[in-house]
Design a protein around this motif. Structure first.
Motif, short mmCIF file in Angstrom:
data_model
loop_
_atom_site.label_atom_id
_atom_site.label_comp_id
_atom_site.label_asym_id
_atom_site.label_seq_id
_atom_site.Cartn_x
_atom_site.Cartn_y
_atom_site.Cartn_z
N LYS A 1 7.07 -8.45 5.13
CA LYS A 1 5.71 -8.55 4.59
C LYS A 1 4.66 -8.12 5.60
CE LYS A 1 6.42 -11.79 0.90
NZ LYS A 1 7.66 -12.52 1.13
N SER B 1 9.57 1.62 5.51
CA SER B 1 10.15 0.32 5.17
C SER B 1 11.53 0.15 5.79
CB SER B 1 10.24 0.18 3.65
OG SER B 1 10.95 -0.99 3.35
N ASP C 1 -0.21 -7.00 5.95
CA ASP C 1 0.36 -6.86 4.61
C ASP C 1 0.84 -5.42 4.47
OD1 ASP C 1 0.91 -6.52 1.95
OD2 ASP C 1 -1.05 -7.19 1.22
N THR D 1 2.24 -3.85 2.20
CA THR D 1 2.04 -3.16 0.91
C THR D 1 0.70 -2.42 0.91
OG1 THR D 1 0.97 -5.04 -0.16
CG2 THR D 1 3.38 -4.90 -0.37
N ARG D 2 -0.19 -2.75 1.84
CA ARG D 2 -1.49 -2.08 1.89
C ARG D 2 -1.54 -0.97 2.94
NH1 ARG D 2 -5.24 -5.92 -0.61
NH2 ARG D 2 -6.96 -4.75 0.24
#
Ligand code: SME
Length: 309
Positions: free
Chosen positions: A263, A257, A248, A250-251
């Motif tokens: 994801k 990016s 993940d 986002t963690r």
């Protein structure tokens, strides 16, 4: 664009509203509702009326109930993923020809997929009940892609044996591609992207002047053409000299990016004489898609790549 994947599973699960003694009648209604697909499905399996009834009689309501709950839980995202992963590979699968659709159905649990004649186009029928019985429902998008590729190759019926078996079959082709040498790395990226439903950006970085420099890749263009060791997932994998999996993004705070769609990411080093010379980097648009099988598969590929670079 038309939707390539159609979900008919809930309609098949209507069987649970019927008394078990009437399941043969429900099947008859399914035949009418999904004519000519269901009758053709029986034809491919060479099932007589009696045999269909017998299979239904031997199917327990309890089993279907368990399947239903797992389907409702797992499928919410998987249904979408499966459609998106085929659309992402539209060119490779020649979707413009509009000569086939994929139907997700819960049928007799006999075979994972088959091709039947629909009203206009061919239907690649996925029996999700069959996948569930083997504990492979979570790999629905990979199984669907394998079926679509099988259809394009002229196959009419097939079974999905899980990631391990699937990756083993891909490794043979990877060896073939790499036997042509270093110039084929872009073909290798393309092959991996086309054959694994959740490998959405596939590329190599090579170590040059103490930095990682972007090599052959497929997927959206990236601004990260040069990455210092220690920076981002790629830089961290290079510094640690080991495979780095981020399920993940986002963690992960030390992350560069490449696309907002990404994801998850896996980065696998390529070694030569114990030194890191490059990396295989894969971004996925699916959440938490990587397992030990992916790690083993990609590490084996990097061993093969190390022989040609
Ligand atoms: N996400 C990577 C950068 C490379 S792009 O994904 C292609 C990273 O964090 O190092």
């Amino acid at each position: 664009m038309r939707s390539i994947v159609q979900n008919k599973v809930e309609e098949c699960l209507e069987i649970l509203r019927w008394d078990r003694t009437k399941w043969a009648d429900f099947w008859e209604s399914l035949r009418k509702k999904f004519g000519p697909i269901v009758p053709n499905y029986e034809k491919v399996l060479r099932l007589s009326d009696e045999e269909v009834k017998k299979i239904l009689w031997n199917t327990e309501r309890r089993e279907l109930d368990r399947f239903k709950w797992e389907w409702l839980d797992v499928s919410r995202n998987k249904k979408v993923e499966c459609a998106e992963s085929l659309s992402e590979r539209a060119e490779f699968l020649e979707l413009k020809r509009e000569d086939f659709s994929v139907f997700l159905m819960a049928l007799l649990g006999k075979t994972d997929w088959m091709v039947v004649d629909g009203e206009k186009e061919k239907i690649v029928l996925i029996d999700v009940f069959s996948l569930w019985r083997k504990g492979l429902l979570k790999e629905l998008s990979l199984a669907t892609l394998q079926a679509a590729i099988g259809f394009r190759k002229g196959e009419n019926v097939g079974n999905y044996g899980g990631k391990k078996a699937y990756f083993n079959s891909l490794l043979k082709k990877v060896e073939e591609i790499l036997s042509e040498g270093k110039e084929t790395l872009k073909d290798l990226c393309e092959f991996l992207r086309n054959h694994v439903s959740y490998y959405d950006w596939v590329g190599f970085y090579f170590v040059e002047d103490g930095k990682l420099k972007l090599g052959p890749f497929v997927g959206e263009p990236t601004e990260h053409v040069e990455i210092p060791f220690g920076i981002g997932v790629c830089g961290q994998a290079a510094e640690r000299k080991e495979t780095f999996v981020v399920q993940d993004v986002t963690r992960e705070t030390n992350y560069l990016s490449c696309s907002p769609k990404t994801k998850a990411e896996i980065v696998v080093p390529v070694f030569k004489n114990g030194e890191i010379v490059g990396e295989l980097d894969i971004d996925s648009y699916s959440p938490s898609p990587f397992s030990e099988e992916d790690r083993r598969f990609l590490e084996r590929i990097c061993e093969l790549v190390s022989k040609v670079v």
